[in-house]
Design a protein around this motif. Structure first.
Motif, PDB file in Angstrom:
ATOM      1  N   PHE A  66      -6.276  50.485  30.190  1.00 17.99           N
ATOM      2  CA  PHE A  66      -5.447  49.976  31.288  1.00 17.99           C
ATOM      3  C   PHE A  66      -3.981  50.074  30.891  1.00 17.99           C
ATOM      4  N   CYS A  67      -3.146  50.450  31.832  1.00 18.25           N
ATOM      5  CA  CYS A  67      -1.724  50.513  31.523  1.00 18.25           C
ATOM      6  C   CYS A  67      -0.907  50.274  32.770  1.00 18.25           C
ATOM      7  N   ASP A  68       0.159  49.463  32.644  1.00 16.40           N
ATOM      8  CA  ASP A  68       1.014  49.291  33.821  1.00 16.40           C
ATOM      9  C   ASP A  68       2.308  50.079  33.719  1.00 16.40           C
ATOM     10  N   LYS A  69       2.403  50.986  32.767  1.00 14.79           N
ATOM     11  CA  LYS A  69       3.603  51.784  32.642  1.00 14.79           C
ATOM     12  C   LYS A  69       3.400  53.165  33.264  1.00 14.79           C
ATOM     13  N   GLU A  70       4.502  53.896  33.396  1.00  9.53           N
ATOM     14  CA  GLU A  70       4.427  55.206  34.066  1.00  9.53           C
ATOM     15  C   GLU A  70       5.068  56.297  33.230  1.00  9.53           C
ATOM     16  N   CYS A  71       4.922  56.226  31.919  1.00  9.92           N
ATOM     17  CA  CYS A  71       5.527  57.226  31.043  1.00  9.92           C
ATOM     18  C   CYS A  71       5.164  58.621  31.544  1.00  9.92           C
ATOM     19  N   PHE A  72       6.179  59.470  31.698  1.00  9.92           N
ATOM     20  CA  PHE A  72       5.976  60.776  32.328  1.00  9.92           C
ATOM     21  C   PHE A  72       5.064  61.696  31.530  1.00  9.92           C
ATOM     22  N   TYR A  73       4.929  61.428  30.229  1.00  7.98           N
ATOM     23  CA  TYR A  73       4.135  62.330  29.379  1.00  7.98           C
ATOM     24  C   TYR A  73       2.689  61.874  29.224  1.00  7.98           C
ATOM     25  N   CYS A  74       2.376  60.677  29.663  1.00  7.18           N
ATOM     26  CA  CYS A  74       1.125  60.059  29.209  1.00  7.18           C
ATOM     27  C   CYS A  74       0.031  60.042  30.275  1.00  7.18           C
ATOM     28  N   GLY A  75      -1.157  60.426  29.858  1.00 11.05           N
ATOM     29  CA  GLY A  75      -2.295  60.481  30.775  1.00 11.05           C
ATOM     30  C   GLY A  75      -2.816  59.117  31.204  1.00 11.05           C
ATOM     31  N   LEU A  76      -2.419  58.058  30.510  1.00 10.33           N
ATOM     32  CA  LEU A  76      -2.887  56.719  30.889  1.00 10.33           C
ATOM     33  C   LEU A  76      -1.970  56.068  31.924  1.00 10.33           C
ATOM     34  N   ASN A  77      -0.891  56.801  32.317  1.00  9.28           N
ATOM     35  CA  ASN A  77       0.073  56.202  33.250  1.00  9.28           C
ATOM     36  C   ASN A  77      -0.624  55.618  34.474  1.00  9.28           C
ATOM     37  N   LYS A  78      -0.057  54.541  34.980  1.00  4.23           N
ATOM     38  CA  LYS A  78      -0.770  53.763  36.016  1.00  4.23           C
ATOM     39  C   LYS A  78      -0.989  54.544  37.312  1.00  4.23           C
ATOM     40  N   SER A 112      -4.209  49.941  22.680  1.00  4.43           N
ATOM     41  CA  SER A 112      -4.522  49.988  24.112  1.00  4.43           C
ATOM     42  C   SER A 112      -3.290  50.476  24.861  1.00  4.43           C
ATOM     43  N   GLY A 113      -3.453  50.713  26.163  1.00  5.84           N
ATOM     44  CA  GLY A 113      -2.286  50.958  27.000  1.00  5.84           C
ATOM     45  C   GLY A 113      -1.450  49.688  27.061  1.00  5.84           C
ATOM     46  N   GLU A 114      -0.277  49.795  27.692  1.00  8.79           N
ATOM     47  CA  GLU A 114       0.560  48.595  27.823  1.00  8.79           C
ATOM     48  C   GLU A 114       0.076  47.838  29.054  1.00  8.79           C
ATOM     49  N   ASP A 115      -0.618  46.765  28.808  1.00  9.11           N
ATOM     50  CA  ASP A 115      -1.345  46.102  29.874  1.00  9.11           C
ATOM     51  C   ASP A 115      -1.018  44.613  29.845  1.00  9.11           C
TER      52      ASP A 115
HETATM   53 FE1  FES Z   1       0.933  53.504  29.229  1.00  9.69          FE
HETATM   54 FE2  FES Z   1       0.750  55.828  28.199  1.00  9.69          FE
HETATM   55  S1  FES Z   1       1.776  55.288  30.062  1.00  9.69           S
HETATM   56  S2  FES Z   1      -0.098  54.002  27.392  1.00  9.69           S
END
Ligand code: FES
Ligand code: 5AD
Length: 356
Positions: A66-78, A112-115
């Motif tokens: 789970f992640c509430d961030k939207e980092c442009f590079y990351c597949g876990l983005n919300k 974990s993601g930033e949750d």
């Molecule tokens: Fe949250 Fe990558 S955008 S862990």
């Protein structure tokens, strides 16, 4: 560049308290194989002198995506709605920790993601259980949280914390981290150090818009922060992220950054990252030969592991859990080194622990 000039450049970088940016940029632009070999063997000798021949193991368990961030590079983005999200429960987590401990690994990295929905007390309870039932060092990697949460986890027994700055350039950082504040990340790193954690940071090599100067400044950031651990990995584009379709990071540039970071920081723990093992070939061995001294085998149980897709093609996703696949001892022997099965705390002088 003549060998004489190169030797002088590397000596200057090694000896200066704060190296010249141009020197670092010049070293980062080395292309010729003979020059690269010289840089890498210099870094390898610094690694040998300040860290010895042990390759340290840190077992990682990715307990929630789970992640509430939207980092442009990351597949876990919300915004990635295609990904099914999971959070391992306490029983699953402890079972994985038990297996990790049985493999003689002494550090568990809980990532974990930033949750923000991650309950601090739930994690505190897990940490206490791990510390009371196993002889393990606990490293956390769950992102930006309040000082209060960091303190609770420290008091529950957490030892180390990983929070990568990703890039030390404020503008570049802002351009790919919507809703995030560069200064807040710096404050978190600062708070973690003050609370007595061994602190790790790091960057990504090959981010869209990143220059060699940016990377040179990252290396200076690592040196100035006197971090205990520094993770450096190549950018790998993820199809369901903002940076889908961008060019991936260059393996050699990543290796050069590892080498220069080793030369400057001397005794920081530097992993041959999983991302470095997930390009066209596995470059982790090369990383270990140019300054890295840590490997991070993955102990996330397979059904979850597939879902922890920070970037595609992640090494070992389809393999079974643990240390055996990478044939750790064989790798170490081939390098004339050995696997260090100790807790391998920071080599840095124990810092004053202030009570904040
Ligand atoms: Fe949250 Fe990558 S955008 S862990
Ligand atoms: N490529 C490489 N590394 C990435 N990370 C996140 N997304 C990517 C990517 N696409 C790294 C970040 C993060 C760590 C867990 O994974 O540095 O801190």
């Amino acid at each position: 560049m003549s060998m004489f000039k190169l030797k002088a450049l590397l000596d200057r970088i090694y000896e200066s308290e704060l190296p010249d940016l141009n020197d670092l940029e010049q070293a980062l632009s080395l292309k010729n194989q003979v020059e690269l070999d010289k840089l890498f063997s210099f870094a390898d000798s610094v690694r040998k002198e300040f860290c010895g021949d042990g390759i340290i193991l840190r077992g990682i368990i990715e307990f929630s995506n789970f992640c509430d961030k939207e980092c442009f590079y990351c597949g876990l983005n919300k915004n990635n709605r295609k990904l099914s999200r999971y959070r391992m429960n306490q029983e699953e987590l402890i079972k994985s920790v038990k297996y990790l401990a049985s493999c003689n690994v002494k550090t568990v990295v809980l990532q974990s993601g930033e949750d923000q929905a991650l309950d601090a007390l739930w994690l505190a309870d897990i940490i206490s259980q791990i510390k009371s039932r196993f002889d393990l060092v606990v490293t956390l990697s769950v992102g930006e949280r309040s000082m209060q949460d960091y303190r609770v986890w420290k008091e529950s027994g957490a030892d180390r914390y990983l929070l990568k700055i990703e890039t030390s350039d404020k503008d570049l950082y802002s351009s790919m981290h919507p809703q995030m504040d560069f200064n807040q990340r710096l404050d978190c790193l600062d708070a973690l150090g003050k609370l007595g954690y061994q602190v790790g940071t790091g960057n990504i090599i090959g981010l869209p818009g990143q220059s060699l100067k940016n990377i040179a400044k990252d290396i200076i950031f690592f040196k100035q922060g006197d971090f205990d651990m520094i993770g450096i990995g190549p950018f790998i584009p993820h199809g369901d992220s903002q940076f889908s379709g961008e060019k991936k990071g260059d393996a050699t540039l990543t290796l050069k950054t590892i080498a220069l970071t080793r030369i400057l920081t001397r005794n920081a723990h530097i992993p041959a990252t999983t991302a470095l093992g997930s390009l066209d070939k596995d470059y982790r061995l090369d990383g270990l030969k140019c300054g890295a001294n840590v490997l991070m085998p993955n102990f996330t149980p397979p059904p979850f592991r597939k879902l922890y897709q920070i970037y595609p093609g992640k090494r070992c996703v389809d393999e079974s859990v643990g240390v055996c696949n990478f044939c750790m001892d064989g790798v170490a022997k081939s390098l004339g080194r050995f696997i260090d099965y100790s807790k391998a705390h920071s080599f840095k002088q124990k810092k004053e622990i202030s009570h904040v």
